[in-house]
Each structure stands twice: as structure tokens, then as C-alpha cells.
Design an enzyme around this catalytic site. Sequence first.
Site, short mmCIF file in Angstrom:
data_model
loop_
_atom_site.label_atom_id
_atom_site.label_comp_id
_atom_site.label_asym_id
_atom_site.label_seq_id
_atom_site.Cartn_x
_atom_site.Cartn_y
_atom_site.Cartn_z
N HIS A 17 54.63 88.61 70.53
CA HIS A 17 54.52 87.33 69.80
C HIS A 17 53.09 86.80 69.86
O HIS A 17 52.53 86.35 68.87
CB HIS A 17 55.44 86.26 70.41
CG HIS A 17 56.92 86.54 70.29
ND1 HIS A 17 57.78 86.48 71.36
CD2 HIS A 17 57.69 86.84 69.22
CE1 HIS A 17 59.01 86.74 70.96
NE2 HIS A 17 59.00 86.96 69.66
N LYS A 41 74.34 79.70 69.20
CA LYS A 41 73.77 80.84 69.91
C LYS A 41 73.58 80.54 71.40
O LYS A 41 73.24 79.43 71.77
CB LYS A 41 72.39 81.15 69.28
CG LYS A 41 72.04 82.63 69.24
CD LYS A 41 70.88 82.88 68.28
CE LYS A 41 69.98 83.98 68.80
NZ LYS A 41 68.82 84.21 67.91
N SER A 128 62.17 90.45 72.67
CA SER A 128 62.74 89.52 73.65
C SER A 128 64.05 90.09 74.19
O SER A 128 64.38 89.89 75.37
CB SER A 128 62.98 88.15 73.01
OG SER A 128 61.77 87.55 72.66
P1 ADP Z 1 64.35 85.76 66.15
O1 ADP Z 1 65.41 85.18 67.04
O2 ADP Z 1 64.11 84.98 64.89
O3 ADP Z 1 64.42 87.25 65.92
P2 ADP Z 1 62.19 86.29 67.96
O4 ADP Z 1 61.70 85.29 68.93
O5 ADP Z 1 62.89 87.49 68.50
O6 ADP Z 1 63.05 85.47 66.96
O7 ADP Z 1 61.00 86.82 67.04
C1 ADP Z 1 60.25 85.95 66.23
C2 ADP Z 1 59.31 86.76 65.33
O8 ADP Z 1 58.41 87.51 66.13
C3 ADP Z 1 59.99 87.76 64.41
O9 ADP Z 1 59.32 87.76 63.16
C4 ADP Z 1 59.75 89.07 65.05
O10 ADP Z 1 59.69 90.14 64.11
C5 ADP Z 1 58.40 88.84 65.68
N1 ADP Z 1 58.18 89.72 66.81
C6 ADP Z 1 58.97 89.85 67.90
N2 ADP Z 1 58.48 90.76 68.75
C7 ADP Z 1 57.34 91.23 68.18
C8 ADP Z 1 56.38 92.23 68.56
N3 ADP Z 1 56.53 92.93 69.69
N4 ADP Z 1 55.35 92.45 67.74
C9 ADP Z 1 55.22 91.76 66.58
N5 ADP Z 1 56.11 90.83 66.16
C10 ADP Z 1 57.14 90.57 66.94
#
Ligand code: ADP
Length: 153
Positions: A17, A41, A128
Site C-alpha cells: 500500500h 465485515k 493484507s
Molecule cells: P480492499 O478491502 O478494498 O481490497 P485493501 O486494503 O486490501 O482493500 O487494498 C486496497 C488497495 O490496495 C487495492 O486497490 C489493492 O489492489 C491495493 N493493494 C493491496 N496490496 C497491494 C500491493 N501489495 N501492491 C499494490 N497494491 C496493493
Amino acid sequence: MKIAVFPGSFDPITTGHVDLVKRALPLFDKIVVAVGVNTQKKYLFPLKIRLDWLEKVFADEPKVEVASFQNLTAHYCQKIGARYLLRGLRNSSDFDYEKTISQLNDIVGDGLETIFLISRPQYSHISSTIVREIIKGGGDASPFIPKMVDPKI
Ligand code: ADP
């Protein structure tokens, strides 16, 4: 002013992120890293703690704001005057999911534009979900999370 919202659960925030936000900073005047709260959730970490981590991680970035919102992401963007959404793409399953959401947001958000950055290879395996599994299993998640995130709460 070009404002982007980077929406997510950030349960917890990962180095993936952080890398995405840093790479997107030159594209926007402001990036709002916004925790979407879905009452249906179940999260591993409470909202307050996820927000505190985000505040700490981006404390030195004047162009980054941290916030939370309920209900539709597109409506939240309208409320704060953001015309752009920022999302990351790690693989083709991210793409399939994100494509539909971005097309819906274009309609619901009245032209809300999603900007996608493809994750850098060294971050594309980080999610995550994986970090939560490591933490729940008693493993060391430190290679995947910013150093100010202490999951032992
Ligand atoms: P959600 O619950 O909406 O999936 P996340 O917190 O998991 O939220 O992810 C938010 C955003 O960050 C999403 O667009 C996801 O694709 C992006 N993202 C998550 N992990 C990575 C990563 N390792 N590299 C690039 N983008 C990421």
C-alpha cells in the site's frame, strides 16, 4: 485541485500500500487514504488502530490525508470533491474485480475516474489477507508491514 481517494480496509496497511501511495504522489495534489467501513465485515484490527497506523506511516507526507467513510466510495468522493480513485493491480484476479468496480464507479460517481498502478514486482505477493494469516498463525509479519505497525495489540 486534483484529489484522489485511495480506499481500502488497510487491515493492516502493508508495504505494498505504502509503495503505491508514494508512486502516485506526483500525479495528484492530495491523496486521501480512506478506510472504508463496512458494518457487515469483520476486521482483525479495530478502525481506530488502523487509522492510527495510517497517520503514523504518512506523517511526513503533507499531500496525504487519512480518513474513514461509510457507505459508497463514489459518494464519499463526491462529498470531498475527489474526481479520482487510486487502486493497485497485483495480478489478473485484481484486474477482473477492479474492472467491474471501476465501471460501476464511473456511473455511480458521475465520471469518477479510477487510476490504476500495477504493483512493483517486489510487492505483488503482499496482501493484507496474507499478513493477517501470518499474524494469526503467530509468525513474523515485519517484512510486509511498515515498521511503525506493531501488530501485537
Ligand atoms: P480492499 O478491502 O478494498 O481490497 P485493501 O486494503 O486490501 O482493500 O487494498 C486496497 C488497495 O490496495 C487495492 O486497490 C489493492 O489492489 C491495493 N493493494 C493491496 N496490496 C497491494 C500491493 N501489495 N501492491 C499494490 N497494491 C496493493
